[in-house]
Motif scaffolding. Structure first.
Motif, short mmCIF file in Angstrom:
data_model
loop_
_atom_site.label_atom_id
_atom_site.label_comp_id
_atom_site.label_asym_id
_atom_site.label_seq_id
_atom_site.Cartn_x
_atom_site.Cartn_y
_atom_site.Cartn_z
N ASP A 77 27.14 -15.36 -10.66
CA ASP A 77 27.36 -16.08 -9.41
C ASP A 77 28.51 -17.07 -9.58
O ASP A 77 28.44 -17.98 -10.41
N ARG A 78 29.57 -16.91 -8.78
CA ARG A 78 30.74 -17.80 -8.84
C ARG A 78 30.81 -18.70 -7.60
O ARG A 78 31.81 -19.37 -7.38
N GLY A 79 29.78 -18.64 -6.78
CA GLY A 79 29.81 -19.45 -5.57
C GLY A 79 30.69 -18.88 -4.48
O GLY A 79 31.08 -19.61 -3.55
N ASP A 80 31.04 -17.60 -4.56
CA ASP A 80 31.94 -16.99 -3.59
C ASP A 80 31.26 -15.97 -2.69
O ASP A 80 31.91 -15.10 -2.11
N GLY A 81 29.93 -16.07 -2.56
CA GLY A 81 29.24 -15.28 -1.55
C GLY A 81 28.57 -14.02 -2.07
O GLY A 81 28.82 -13.57 -3.18
N ALA A 84 30.85 -10.76 -3.02
CA ALA A 84 31.51 -10.83 -4.32
C ALA A 84 30.50 -10.72 -5.45
O ALA A 84 30.74 -10.05 -6.46
N LEU A 85 29.35 -11.38 -5.29
CA LEU A 85 28.31 -11.30 -6.31
C LEU A 85 27.82 -9.85 -6.45
O LEU A 85 27.63 -9.36 -7.57
N ARG A 88 30.40 -7.74 -8.39
CA ARG A 88 30.39 -8.00 -9.83
C ARG A 88 29.14 -7.40 -10.48
O ARG A 88 29.21 -6.80 -11.55
N GLU A 217 23.62 -19.82 1.05
CA GLU A 217 24.49 -18.91 1.77
C GLU A 217 24.25 -18.97 3.28
O GLU A 217 25.18 -18.79 4.08
#
Length: 271
Positions: A77-81, A84-85, A88, A217
């Motif tokens: 989790d990169r905090g980009d939604g 995106a998660l 990855r 989110e």
């Protein structure tokens, strides 16, 4: 089949109290935990996570963080939604996780549920759909419903024919609540079976992180977490004396320590 524990302030506290009950009274049916702050911990609880984790690794079992990551892969989790998660996660899944069999694939079922049996049938991202629905309710673009947000984990096509190594987490229900300008999201999870040493602590941590992710989110505050284990036990494949020693060594810090303010909450350690 209704066997509730007293509400606990944190996941670690809930685990300690329920594990001690299993130690004293044996297997439990319909065991229900209610956690008031699913992403919080008090001083001393990170040491309990580390102690359980060390015990599991010493016995060649998956560690606490590994179990938690089957529900929510926090390291990705990169905090980009959610999109995106998911991307990855599926890259990692295609490289490694599909070779492990069915265990450890809860998050994959959440973000890539098959639409049909055909090779090109496509998938449904349950998390993305639920987050979009919650956002629409939160913004007023859609009518508010407090009883329509759910995540399926049990799949009859994949799971009914297996008697061993089936998924234990069967279903998750998300419960949005609104009170004036306050919007809160709670969660209930149902397990068909729970090995309390190998799985439950990691499960509670993972569920708390999943709830926090979805709430963030969708623009909600984190609410409470309720877990029903239709069967809960101390692991039969571990030495009972060693399990009892572990549980006895894990005191409940929350019993004597005040909970931190929710606005200044600390996240659980990932051993």
């Amino acid at each position: 089949m209704y066997n509730p524990m007293t509400p606990a302030p944190t996941p670690v506290s809930a685990w300690v109290r329920a594990a001690r009950r299993l130690k004293a009274d044996g297997d439990q049916h319909g065991l229900m935990l209610h956690i008031e702050n699913p992403i919080g911990f008090v001083a001393g609880e990170d040491e309990i996570v580390c102690e359980v984790d060390a015990f599991l690794r010493d016995h060649d079992k998956c560690g606490v963080s590994t179990v938690a990551n089957t529900i929510f892969p926090a390291a990705l989790d990169r905090g980009d939604g959610i999109a995106a998660l998911t991307e990855r996660y599926m890259q990692v899944y295609e490289r490694r996780m599909h070779r492990q069999g069915e265990w450890g694939r809860y998050f994959q079922r959440m973000v890539a549920w098959p639409k049909g049996s055909g090779k090109n049938a496509g998938t449904v991202n349950q998390l993305a759909e639920n987050i979009a629905s919650l956002r629409a309710m939160r913004s007023g673009e859609a009518k508010f419903f407090g009883n329509v947000t759910e995540i399926a984990l049990f799949d009859p096509a994949r799971d009914l024919r297996k008697k061993m190594n089936r998924q234990c987490l069967s279903f998750i229900e998300l419960k949005p609540e609104r009170n004036g300008n306050s919007w809160r999201l709670s969660m209930m999870a149902v397990y068909r079976n729970h090995y309390y040493v190998q799985r439950t602590l990691g499960n509670l941590i993972g569920l708390g992180r999943l709830l926090a992710f979805i709430a963030n989110e969708a623009g909600f505050e984190v609410g409470s977490l309720t877990i029903q284990s239709t069967h809960a036990c101390l692991d039969p494949d571990l030495q009972r004396g060693e399990v009892f020693e572990l549980i006895s060594a894990c005191a409940d810090p929350a019993a004597v320590t005040a909970m931190p303010d929710r606005n200044n909450v600390q996240h659980l350690a990932s051993a």
